[in-house]
Design a protein around this motif. Structure first.
Motif, PDB file in Angstrom:
ATOM      1  N   ALA A 126     -41.145  -1.369  26.224  1.00  0.00           N
ATOM      2  CA  ALA A 126     -39.793  -0.955  25.643  1.00  0.00           C
ATOM      3  C   ALA A 126     -39.793  -0.616  23.993  1.00  0.00           C
ATOM      4  CB  ALA A 126     -38.869  -1.783  26.165  1.00  0.00           C
ATOM      5  N   ILE A 127     -40.273  -1.942  23.220  1.00  0.00           N
ATOM      6  CA  ILE A 127     -39.798  -1.903  21.967  1.00  0.00           C
ATOM      7  C   ILE A 127     -40.853  -0.977  21.473  1.00  0.00           C
ATOM      8  CG2 ILE A 127     -39.923  -3.375  19.829  1.00  0.00           C
ATOM      9  CD1 ILE A 127     -37.533  -3.628  22.130  1.00  0.00           C
ATOM     10  N   ARG A 128     -42.108  -0.789  21.748  1.00  0.00           N
ATOM     11  CA  ARG A 128     -43.326  -0.251  21.042  1.00  0.00           C
ATOM     12  C   ARG A 128     -43.452   1.240  21.277  1.00  0.00           C
ATOM     13  NH1 ARG A 128     -48.852  -3.014  21.181  1.00  0.00           N
ATOM     14  NH2 ARG A 128     -49.058  -1.934  22.914  1.00  0.00           N
ATOM     15  N   HIS A 129     -43.116   1.408  22.822  1.00  0.00           N
ATOM     16  CA  HIS A 129     -43.163   2.763  23.302  1.00  0.00           C
ATOM     17  C   HIS A 129     -42.046   3.546  23.796  1.00  0.00           C
ATOM     18  CE1 HIS A 129     -47.540   2.079  22.986  1.00  0.00           C
ATOM     19  NE2 HIS A 129     -47.553   0.880  23.423  1.00  0.00           N
ATOM     20  N   GLN A 130     -40.951   2.441  24.160  1.00  0.00           N
ATOM     21  CA  GLN A 130     -39.763   3.281  24.572  1.00  0.00           C
ATOM     22  C   GLN A 130     -39.901   3.404  25.947  1.00  0.00           C
ATOM     23  OE1 GLN A 130     -40.474   4.598  21.115  1.00  0.00           O
ATOM     24  NE2 GLN A 130     -39.878   2.651  20.683  1.00  0.00           N
TER      25      GLN A 130
ATOM     26  N   PRO B  55     -48.745   3.141  27.748  1.00  0.00           N
ATOM     27  CA  PRO B  55     -49.438   3.996  28.389  1.00  0.00           C
ATOM     28  C   PRO B  55     -50.680   3.515  29.449  1.00  0.00           C
ATOM     29  CG  PRO B  55     -49.237   4.750  26.022  1.00  0.00           C
ATOM     30  CD  PRO B  55     -48.726   3.129  26.357  1.00  0.00           C
ATOM     31  N   TRP B  56     -51.147   2.457  29.294  1.00  0.00           N
ATOM     32  CA  TRP B  56     -52.156   2.084  29.969  1.00  0.00           C
ATOM     33  C   TRP B  56     -52.007   0.821  31.044  1.00  0.00           C
ATOM     34  CZ3 TRP B  56     -52.027   1.819  24.786  1.00  0.00           C
ATOM     35  CH2 TRP B  56     -51.898   0.868  24.449  1.00  0.00           C
ATOM     36  N   ASP B  57     -50.516   0.548  31.112  1.00  0.00           N
ATOM     37  CA  ASP B  57     -49.931  -0.442  31.532  1.00  0.00           C
ATOM     38  C   ASP B  57     -49.574  -0.174  33.127  1.00  0.00           C
ATOM     39  OD1 ASP B  57     -49.307  -3.055  32.489  1.00  0.00           O
ATOM     40  OD2 ASP B  57     -47.363  -3.017  31.443  1.00  0.00           O
ATOM     41  N   ASP B  58     -49.700  -1.048  34.198  1.00  0.00           N
ATOM     42  CA  ASP B  58     -49.484  -0.587  35.661  1.00  0.00           C
ATOM     43  C   ASP B  58     -48.630  -1.449  36.283  1.00  0.00           C
ATOM     44  OD1 ASP B  58     -51.277  -2.698  35.654  1.00  0.00           O
ATOM     45  OD2 ASP B  58     -52.679  -1.713  36.823  1.00  0.00           O
ATOM     46  N   ASP B  59     -47.712  -2.211  35.670  1.00  0.00           N
ATOM     47  CA  ASP B  59     -46.557  -2.976  36.204  1.00  0.00           C
ATOM     48  C   ASP B  59     -45.494  -3.189  35.502  1.00  0.00           C
ATOM     49  OD1 ASP B  59     -47.421  -4.794  34.383  1.00  0.00           O
ATOM     50  OD2 ASP B  59     -47.892  -6.511  35.510  1.00  0.00           O
ATOM     51  N   ILE B  60     -44.388  -3.957  36.204  1.00  0.00           N
ATOM     52  CA  ILE B  60     -43.079  -4.018  35.535  1.00  0.00           C
ATOM     53  C   ILE B  60     -42.872  -5.628  35.717  1.00  0.00           C
ATOM     54  CG2 ILE B  60     -40.781  -3.855  35.553  1.00  0.00           C
ATOM     55  CD1 ILE B  60     -40.991  -0.828  35.961  1.00  0.00           C
TER      56      ILE B  60
ATOM     57  N   MET C  11     -46.679  -4.533  17.134  1.00  0.00           N
ATOM     58  CA  MET C  11     -46.539  -3.396  17.073  1.00  0.00           C
ATOM     59  C   MET C  11     -48.019  -2.745  16.906  1.00  0.00           C
ATOM     60  SD  MET C  11     -43.386  -2.635  17.656  1.00  0.00           S
ATOM     61  CE  MET C  11     -43.267  -0.688  16.848  1.00  0.00           C
ATOM     62  N   GLU C  12     -48.807  -3.393  16.491  1.00  0.00           N
ATOM     63  CA  GLU C  12     -50.383  -3.086  16.509  1.00  0.00           C
ATOM     64  C   GLU C  12     -50.733  -2.662  17.765  1.00  0.00           C
ATOM     65  OE1 GLU C  12     -54.523  -4.340  14.377  1.00  0.00           O
ATOM     66  OE2 GLU C  12     -52.619  -5.614  13.948  1.00  0.00           O
ATOM     67  N   LEU C  13     -51.461  -1.497  17.792  1.00  0.00           N
ATOM     68  CA  LEU C  13     -52.279  -1.278  19.233  1.00  0.00           C
ATOM     69  C   LEU C  13     -53.553  -1.851  19.265  1.00  0.00           C
ATOM     70  CD1 LEU C  13     -51.833   2.591  19.356  1.00  0.00           C
ATOM     71  CD2 LEU C  13     -50.518   1.004  20.617  1.00  0.00           C
ATOM     72  N   PRO C  14     -53.727  -2.371  20.484  1.00  0.00           N
ATOM     73  CA  PRO C  14     -55.097  -3.019  20.900  1.00  0.00           C
ATOM     74  C   PRO C  14     -56.295  -2.110  20.731  1.00  0.00           C
ATOM     75  CG  PRO C  14     -54.229  -2.697  22.906  1.00  0.00           C
ATOM     76  CD  PRO C  14     -53.159  -2.231  21.895  1.00  0.00           C
ATOM     77  N   PRO C  15     -57.564  -2.450  20.563  1.00  0.00           N
ATOM     78  CA  PRO C  15     -58.661  -1.651  20.422  1.00  0.00           C
ATOM     79  C   PRO C  15     -58.959  -0.941  21.826  1.00  0.00           C
ATOM     80  CG  PRO C  15     -59.306  -4.029  20.076  1.00  0.00           C
ATOM     81  CD  PRO C  15     -57.812  -3.939  20.413  1.00  0.00           C
ATOM     82  N   GLU C  16     -59.250   0.288  21.643  1.00  0.00           N
ATOM     83  CA  GLU C  16     -59.358   1.286  22.814  1.00  0.00           C
ATOM     84  C   GLU C  16     -59.938   0.805  23.871  1.00  0.00           C
ATOM     85  OE1 GLU C  16     -60.463   5.558  21.999  1.00  0.00           O
ATOM     86  OE2 GLU C  16     -59.467   5.351  20.164  1.00  0.00           O
TER      87      GLU C  16
END
Length: 261
Positions: free
Chosen positions: A44-48, A52-57, A238-243
């Motif tokens: 919510a904070i970083r991507h609103q 993109p690669w997450d699969d749960d809430i 706020m820093e993205l993890p490695p690909e």
């Protein structure tokens, strides 16, 4: 007879998002406090929205609100479950969509859900927290052994009920230990029934107020101290993890249940 349609990640997210909206509306109507939590809050904070690669809430609730929610929930198409059930593997709560299921090796399990983590009070004394964590890690280890044993037996199409009841016993033991300190009277709180790495001490003041934050097309509640919470959990969040780390964590096989006539 039922027909099962395989669901992709977008389908799964649509159902999870609908569950979240219904939970939000229910909590607002009944004056129950909840917060987006863990990766969902980070999204919510970083991507609103979803990472993109997450699969749960994931959401969290102060323990009193968690108990109130589980007692009052009455939405027909959604099922709540806690460690009070003998056939549930975890200590935190979930809200399941009854119109979906998970199928693994021809065995049917409950379907798409969102996770609900109670926040419990903890001692301010470090040695007490250390002693508690030692007990907790031991219980988690026993539970994981039993979980693997149970699934192995299920996959072999053979059930030993004692495995279910033994797992339920340790689930409830961990739940009872987590409830030792009052949420309202504690300076620090923690998610004591989540993973072994998620029970970091958190200041209760971070959760005393809630704010609305955008998540996908709607807004949901976050703790006013979300910045301190996310820094405690993830560091420079706020820093993205490695690909190579940007992969769905769970990856279950979900299906929509369609009725045939």
């Amino acid at each position: 007879m039922s027909k099962y349609l395989k669901m992709n990640l977008d389908d799964v997210r649509d159902v999870q998002y609908d569950i979240l909206k219904q939970v939000h509306d229910f909590c607002v109507r009944n004056n129950i406090t909840y917060f987006l939590s863990f990766g969902t809050l980070l999204g919510a904070i970083r991507h609103q929205g979803f990472i993109p690669w997450d699969d749960d809430i994931d959401i969290s609730m102060p323990r009193p609100d968690f108990d109130k929610f589980m007692k009052m929930w009455n939405i027909e198409n959604l099922e709540t479950i806690t460690c009070a059930s003998n056939d549930y593997d975890f200590v935190f709560g979930r809200v399941y969509d009854k119109g979906t299921c998970q199928i693994s090796k021809n065995i049917h399990f409950r379907g798409i859900c969102i996770d609900i983590y109670p926040l419990d009070g903890i001692s301010e004394k470090k040695y007490v927290l250390k002693y508690y964590n030692m007990k907790r890690y031991l219980i988690v280890l026993i539970r994981r052994v039993l979980q693997r044993s149970k699934y192995y037996l299920i996959y072999k199409s053979f059930k030993k009920k004692k495995d279910f009841y033994l797992l339920a016993f340790f689930n409830r033991l961990q739940d009872r230990i987590a409830r030792k300190y009052s949420y309202e009277k504690s300076k620090y709180v923690a998610s004591l029934v989540s993973g072994v790495n998620d029970n970091l001490p958190l200041r209760r003041e971070w959760f005393e107020e809630k704010i609305l934050v955008p998540f996908e097309e709607d807004s949901f509640y976050a703790p006013s101290g979300y910045d301190a919470f996310l820094k405690t959990m993830y560091g420079n969040y706020m820093e993205l993890p490695p690909e190579d780390k940007r992969k769905p964590y769970h990856g279950e096989n979900y299906y929509k249940i369609c009725q045939e006539y």
